[in-house]
Design a protein around this motif. Structure first.
Motif, mmCIF file in Angstrom:
data_model
loop_
_atom_site.group_PDB
_atom_site.id
_atom_site.type_symbol
_atom_site.label_atom_id
_atom_site.label_comp_id
_atom_site.label_asym_id
_atom_site.label_seq_id
_atom_site.Cartn_x
_atom_site.Cartn_y
_atom_site.Cartn_z
ATOM 1 N N ASN A 127 0.806 -1.229 0.000
ATOM 2 C CA ASN A 127 0.000 0.000 0.000
ATOM 3 C C ASN A 127 0.835 1.273 0.000
ATOM 4 O O ASN A 127 0.361 2.333 0.408
ATOM 5 N N GLU B 71 2.745 -3.418 -5.791
ATOM 6 C CA GLU B 71 1.693 -2.447 -5.483
ATOM 7 C C GLU B 71 0.995 -1.968 -6.760
ATOM 8 O O GLU B 71 -0.224 -1.923 -6.840
ATOM 9 N N VAL C 140 -3.265 -1.889 -7.985
ATOM 10 C CA VAL C 140 -4.097 -0.685 -7.906
ATOM 11 C C VAL C 140 -5.274 -0.792 -8.869
ATOM 12 O O VAL C 140 -5.191 -1.440 -9.907
ATOM 13 N N ASP D 4 -8.701 4.128 -6.779
ATOM 14 C CA ASP D 4 -7.799 4.148 -5.627
ATOM 15 C C ASP D 4 -7.172 5.525 -5.484
ATOM 16 O O ASP D 4 -6.845 6.183 -6.478
ATOM 17 N N TYR E 241 -4.156 7.724 -3.204
ATOM 18 C CA TYR E 241 -2.977 7.664 -2.335
ATOM 19 C C TYR E 241 -2.646 9.074 -1.870
ATOM 20 O O TYR E 241 -2.681 10.022 -2.658
ATOM 21 N N LEU F 81 -1.758 4.355 0.422
ATOM 22 C CA LEU F 81 -3.172 4.174 0.147
ATOM 23 C C LEU F 81 -4.004 4.938 1.171
ATOM 24 O O LEU F 81 -3.720 4.883 2.375
#
Length: 142
Positions: free
Chosen positions: A16, A29, A33, A37, A39, A54
């Motif tokens: 994450n 990662e 995704v 999503d 971040y 995340l």
């Protein structure tokens, strides 16, 4: 996991997290995704390094290790990766169909460090270039 004849504990400490730090492996990662999503990221303009974690609405460490809450997440990333630096810039990565968009609002980093919750204009292109470099995706400002 076995290493020779000895058992070895494997810990996904990068789960994450996305970063352009030297030696940081984003492959696992980025393969996971999904569109939608988000971040929370923090960039150090002195070293050109960013870390993004995340962003989730409810903290569930067992399901989402290393994730940060949508409220205050930039501050947490800044604390863990940059020791609370007062020079860093906060940003948000949004995974979308066909690429990534980056938003620039952060109370816990930008307001604290630069007096305005919007990221300074002069740091934005370097951040987008760094994200594009590690993700291989088209990046635009939101």
């Amino acid at each position: 996991m076995l290493a020779g004849t000895a058992s070895v504990l494997v810990h996904n400490c990068n789960e994450n997290i996305i970063s352009n730090a030297d030696g940081f492996d984003n492959s696992a990662e980025l393969s996971q995704v999904s569109t939608g999503d988000v971040y929370r990221g923090v960039y150090d303009p002195n070293g050109g390094v960013f870390y993004a974690r995340l962003s989730i609405d409810e903290k569930e460490p067992s399901r989402f290790p290393n994730a940060v809450l949508s409220q205050g997440g930039h501050g947490e990333v800044n604390f863990w990766h940059f020791r609370g630096s007062k020079e860093t810039i906060g940003f948000n990565i949004f995974f979308e169909e066909g690429g990534i968009s980056v938003a620039w609002f952060s109370r816990s980093v930008n307001r604290r460090n630069h007096g305005d919750p919007m990221a300074p204009l002069e740091g934005r292109q370097a951040i987008m270039d760094a994200i594009a470099s590690v993700t291989g995706r088209q990046v635009r400002s939101k």
